[in-house]
Write an enzyme that holds these catalytic residues in place. Sequence first.
Site, short mmCIF file in Angstrom:
data_model
loop_
_atom_site.label_atom_id
_atom_site.label_comp_id
_atom_site.label_asym_id
_atom_site.label_seq_id
_atom_site.Cartn_x
_atom_site.Cartn_y
_atom_site.Cartn_z
N ASP A 1 -1.69 104.22 21.16
CA ASP A 1 -2.11 103.48 22.35
C ASP A 1 -1.85 104.33 23.59
O ASP A 1 -1.23 105.39 23.50
CB ASP A 1 -1.37 102.13 22.45
N ASP B 1 -0.38 104.30 27.42
CA ASP B 1 0.41 103.54 28.39
C ASP B 1 0.32 104.19 29.76
O ASP B 1 0.27 105.41 29.89
CB ASP B 1 1.89 103.49 27.95
N ASP C 1 14.02 107.67 26.68
CA ASP C 1 14.97 108.13 25.66
C ASP C 1 14.96 109.65 25.46
O ASP C 1 15.93 110.32 25.72
CB ASP C 1 14.78 107.36 24.35
P1 ATP Z 1 4.76 105.33 19.31
O1 ATP Z 1 3.64 106.28 19.15
O2 ATP Z 1 5.57 105.18 18.09
O3 ATP Z 1 4.38 104.03 19.96
P2 ATP Z 1 6.05 105.77 21.83
O4 ATP Z 1 6.72 106.97 22.40
O5 ATP Z 1 4.84 105.24 22.55
O6 ATP Z 1 5.75 106.07 20.32
P3 ATP Z 1 7.18 103.19 22.26
O7 ATP Z 1 8.21 102.48 21.47
O8 ATP Z 1 5.81 102.63 22.31
O9 ATP Z 1 7.15 104.67 21.74
O10 ATP Z 1 7.77 103.33 23.73
C1 ATP Z 1 7.00 103.83 24.82
C2 ATP Z 1 7.87 104.70 25.70
O11 ATP Z 1 8.92 103.92 26.28
C3 ATP Z 1 8.58 105.84 24.98
O12 ATP Z 1 7.78 106.99 24.92
C4 ATP Z 1 9.83 106.04 25.81
O13 ATP Z 1 9.54 106.86 26.92
C5 ATP Z 1 10.15 104.65 26.33
N1 ATP Z 1 11.13 103.94 25.47
C6 ATP Z 1 10.86 103.10 24.44
N2 ATP Z 1 11.98 102.62 23.89
C7 ATP Z 1 13.00 103.15 24.58
C8 ATP Z 1 14.43 103.02 24.51
N3 ATP Z 1 15.01 102.26 23.59
N4 ATP Z 1 15.17 103.70 25.42
C9 ATP Z 1 14.58 104.48 26.36
N5 ATP Z 1 13.27 104.63 26.46
C10 ATP Z 1 12.47 103.99 25.61
MG MG Z 2 3.76 103.40 22.06
#
Ligand code: ATP
Ligand code: MG
Length: 465
Positions: free
Chosen positions: A74, A76, A159
């Site tokens: 997705d 963001d 993170d």
């Molecule tokens: P995926 O492709 O698995 O969705 P993602 O990086 O988009 O990976 P998400 O869980 O959708 O992961 O989270 C979006 C963003 O929010 C992350 O890239 C990170 O920057 C931030 N984030 C998510 N969870 C946390 C957390 N527990 N602590 C700090 N930052 C977080």
């Molecule tokens: Mg994501």
Amino acid sequence: MLKKLFQSFRPPIRGQHHMRTTPEVINSAQHSLQRSQFSRHAVSIVERLQNAGYQAYLVGGCVRDQLLGITPKDFDVATSATPEQIRGEFRNARIIGRRFKLVHVHFGRDIIEVATFRANHPEAEEEQVESHRSSRNESGRILRDNVYGTLEEDAQRRDFTINALYYDPVSERILDFANGVHDIRNRLIRLIGDPVQRYQEDPVRMLRAVRFAAKLDFGIEKHTVQPIRELASMLREIPAARLFEESLKLFLSGQAALTFEMLVDLHLFDPLFPASAQALEDQPTYTHTLISQALSNTDLRVKQGKPVTPAFLFAALLWPALPARVLRLQSQGMPPIPAMNEAAHQLIAEQCQRIAVPKRFTLPIREIWDMQERLPRRSGKRADLLLDNPRFRAGYDFLLLRESAGEQTDELGQWWTDYQDANDSERRDMIRELGSRDEGTGAAPRKRKRSSSASKRKRSDEFQD
Ligand code: ATP
Ligand code: MG
């Protein structure tokens, strides 16, 4: 000038990548991203917000994945606009979320998530929110993090360095506050800031480190991996509902088998699946084989785009923990079948304390397990009834899984494979052959002793009552 030079040669403390207040700006000639690779809806949102005078970027997983040549799940958007301001710019926008507000901008079926920059400032928040004395608990875990912040603060509260990259599709530049591009090149998962503190704030980050390492085939940087074993038990404090979401992401990533190895190695499996971890200790080879096999099958299905049911996964993860419980209940005087049912019930109830598996999945777990009791009983019309059972396929697959882990089932899996392939008259023969075998006429070329089949019949009869 001298000071600048000095700063740039200062070695990083404890290997951490310290946040920059001004980001490294990577322009379009220095990276591989192109605006056209991103969702045009997400790009148009960024443009619209920027035209209205706000800062706006594509952020997180989509920037990371595109740099790695992976298709993002997705897209963001992060912006300086507040949720109300965002909604003011778009007709098709809805504010969602209670803990912190987000905006979903709808384009038909496509939904783009737009979030206001946030900060991790518990002290500032305490002043703002009088009714809550502290936004952290005793162990430093952040309980609320809904303070809006600047772009820099938004980067800082993320993170991992590779998740803190901001892409501006208008100028086609990447803003990198934490050397994320460097870590992408070196395929490293590295926490931003002090690892112990970041894990204490949110222990789920330990699971996320494993998830991204497995999914992206990255290593975990030394200081990021080092505190995990010691802090792993902090996962016990995490609400079970959140851990359900996280565990699905862990096991449906397409790298579940590798994820499992890493979880065990980093002592994270125990707080998630305490009973299974015990089984892993008591019967290492069998338990490890069964779970790895189940997860490898899952990975294959994910790669083939086939559906995967969480029920089957949890059924497999917990199955090795059942026998010990059945035996314990039997030693307290409970007959085998009620003991089996009670053990299954207890095990699932206990697991739900850690990982809140919803009812719609726990019921099928029981059905898959119950099927294991029924698959050996094939006489009369039973085999055909089982074949018509909507849970047959899962039960049969589970039987094959058990056999692949070395469980002795007297070639029951092969029998069922043959039975499914057979025509009506062959099926009748197979059932008849079973009957004669059970009666011990010696007609069937099997080497099973009469006594064992007799005791098995008795067990089956008990189960029916
Ligand atoms: P995926 O492709 O698995 O969705 P993602 O990086 O988009 O990976 P998400 O869980 O959708 O992961 O989270 C979006 C963003 O929010 C992350 O890239 C990170 O920057 C931030 N984030 C998510 N969870 C946390 C957390 N527990 N602590 C700090 N930052 C977080
Ligand atoms: Mg994501």
